[in-house]
Design a protein around this motif. Sequence first.
Motif, PDB file in Angstrom:
ATOM      1  N   SER A  77      19.361  31.624 -23.338  1.00 46.51           N
ATOM      2  CA  SER A  77      20.708  31.066 -23.272  1.00 46.51           C
ATOM      3  C   SER A  77      20.718  29.791 -22.441  1.00 46.51           C
ATOM      4  N   THR A 123      24.726  24.997 -27.516  1.00 48.01           N
ATOM      5  CA  THR A 123      25.858  25.795 -27.970  1.00 48.01           C
ATOM      6  C   THR A 123      25.987  25.625 -29.481  1.00 48.01           C
ATOM      7  N   ASP A 176      28.745  25.226 -31.369  1.00 48.66           N
ATOM      8  CA  ASP A 176      30.111  24.832 -31.698  1.00 48.66           C
ATOM      9  C   ASP A 176      30.221  23.357 -32.067  1.00 48.66           C
ATOM     10  N   LYS A 225      25.187  20.437 -28.966  1.00 46.94           N
ATOM     11  CA  LYS A 225      25.917  21.302 -29.883  1.00 46.94           C
ATOM     12  C   LYS A 225      25.232  21.280 -31.250  1.00 46.94           C
ATOM     13  N   ASP A 277      26.524  22.620 -18.686  1.00 46.70           N
ATOM     14  CA  ASP A 277      27.700  22.998 -19.451  1.00 46.70           C
ATOM     15  C   ASP A 277      28.413  21.739 -19.909  1.00 46.70           C
TER      16      ASP A 277
END
Length: 621
Positions: free
Chosen positions: A413, A417, A419, A445, A610
Motif C-alpha cells: 500500500s 491510488t 482513482d 493515480k 498522500d
Amino acid sequence: MGMKKMRFLFEVLVPALLTGMLASMAEGRTHYYDFVLKETNFTRLCSTKSMTTVNDSFPGPVIRIHRGDLVYVNVHNQDDFGVTIHWHGVKQTRNPWSDGPDHITQCRIQPGTNFTYKVIFGEDQEGTLWWHAHSDWTRATVHGAIVILPTQGTTYPFPKPDGEHLLVLASWFAGDFNEEYEEYLSNQTGTSFDDIAFTINGEPGDLVACGGETTHRWLVDYGKTYLLRIVNVVVNSELFFAISEHNLTIVGTDGTYTKPRVTSYIMIAPGQTMDVLITTNQSLGHYYMAARQFVTFDPSITGFNNMTATAILQYRGNYPPPDVPSFPINLPLFHDLDSGLGFLSLLRSLATPEHPVNVPLNITTRMFVTASINKVNYTFEGTEVSHFAASLNNITFMDPTSSILLAYYRHTSGVYTTDFPDYPPSYYNFTGDTYPPPMSVLATKVKVLNYNESVEIVVQWTNLLGQGADHPLHLHGYTFYVVGMGRGNFNNETDPKGYNLVDPPERNTITVPKNGWVALRFLANNPGTYECFLRDHFQGCRNLFINHSQFFFTGVWLWHCHFDRHLIWGMDTAFIVKNGETPETSILPPPAYMPSCAVQSLIRLEDFQDSVELFNEINVN
C-alpha cells in the motif's frame, strides 16, 4: 536381431531425431540478443563526445524476426547509472514484467548488473516497431529498430518489394548528455534542454558544420520498388520527411498494415514508425532524403531546432554526379499546421480477412481526458518554488518509490491510488485564450479496467498557459483504433456521428492535435498480474484461480506523452488491467529475478505519501 534394431530405432534414434527437429524448430522461432550498455565516443558537428550506446552503435542494433517469433534480450549495464529498456509497440502479451518503463513495471538495471527481457510479440504484429531506454532521457542515444517480417511461407499484403531499407530519425545533443540532463533537472525551472540537430541513421547530413563526408547514403537501382521503414526516435519533436522527386506510398504504421496511400511527404511523431514503398523511377542521380521539425508551439518562439537532417538516395550507374543533390521542395516548412495536422487523417486500416479490423462497438468504459501544460508549486530544498508541469485530467503523475507492478503484485500500500479521474475537474473553452488557474495536482493515480472491457478515450488538447502544442500519446501493451479526430473542442453529441468504425487506423502512438481532439478505442484484453503461491502445482493453482478469482490481480500498462519533456513533467498515467477468468487470460508469473527498487527514480519533483495532503500545500491562487 531385427527386433533389437527395431527397438533401438524407436527407443533411441526416433526420440533423438524428434528432439533435434523440435530443437531446430524452437531455435528458428526464438532469438537471443546481448545488449551491452556503455560509453562510446562519437564525432559530429565538429566535436567529439562520449555517450551511452548499446553495443557501441548509434542507432543501436536491429532486432529482425518473423511474425510469431520470441525474443530474449540480456541487457548488461556497463555504464555508471541505472537504465531500463522498453520494447515500443510490442504487446508483451500477458507479460508486463518485461515491458520496461522505469518504476512502472520494473526498477532500473543498476551499473555492473544485467537483466534478461522476454519479448513477446502479439500474434498479429507485423511490420516495424522499435526499442529504447525508458529511464530519464537516455533513449536519445539508446534505441534501435525492430523488424517483424511475415511468417515464413507467407508474404506482404502488397507486391513483394525488390529490397528494403531502414531509416532511424534521432536527436543530437551538444556536450555530455547525462551531465546536461542532470543540470536541467536540478535547476528546477522551465528552462530549455533541447537537441541541436537531427540525424538520419546517426548522421546529421550535409547541411551542418563538418557534415558531408559521413552523410548516410542509400544505393538503389533504377526501376525497382523498395520498402522503406522509418522510425522517429527524436526526443521532443514531430518531423516532416520527404524524398526529393519521389512519392511515398504508405503501407504500414506501428506494426500494422494500412490501405496504400500515396503522398509526397509524411509527418511522423516520436514513437511512431511508418512503412512506405518507393519506386526508383527518376533520372539517375542523387536525391536528398530530408527531415525537419514540425513546430506546433507558439510561432513567435524562435529558439527551436531549425536544422534539417539529410541523407542521400543515390542511384547506381554511370553518370556524372551532381554538384549538389536535389532537395525535396515539397518538404513542409516548420510551422505548416495544415500540412502537419492534415496528414493525421490520411491513414486507414487494411481491413481484409487476413488483417481484420475489430473495433469495439459496445463501449463499457468512457473517458474524456484533457492533456495540458500546467504549473505546480512544491517545496524544493526547503524553498517553495514553481515549476512547469504537464497533466492528464489535471493530474501530474509522480513516479513512485517502487514499481507499481510489484506493489500491486505484493499488495504493497501507499505506492499509488486507483482513482485516476474519467473526466477533468472542470469544463471550459479548452482551445480558447482564457482558462482557469493552471495548477495541477501531484499524484500517482492509475485507472483500473476489467478484463475485456471495451474502452473509449477522447483526448482533448488544451491551451492552458498558452503553451499548447501537439501531444503524441503512446499506450504500452496495446494498439488502439483511432476512430475520430477533429479541430476545436470535442462535441459529445455531434462528433461521434462522424466516427470511422469500419477501417480506422490501428496505432500505438497517436498525436493529439493542437486546437483539437482525438478519439481512441481498444479492448482491454492484455492483463497484468495474478498471484498464485501454488503456481508450481498447476492444477491446484488453476482450482484456486477459478474458485477465488476475486483474489487475483492485474498488470500495469503505462500511457504517456512521447515528448520526453512532457513525460518527466507528468503527462502520464497507468492502466491496471484485471485478469480474465482462466490462466490463459491472466498474466504470466514474474521472472525469478527483477532489478531491485532500492535506488529511486530521478524523474521526481518531490517525494509524497498522500496526494490530497500534497494538494493542500499547493497555492492555487
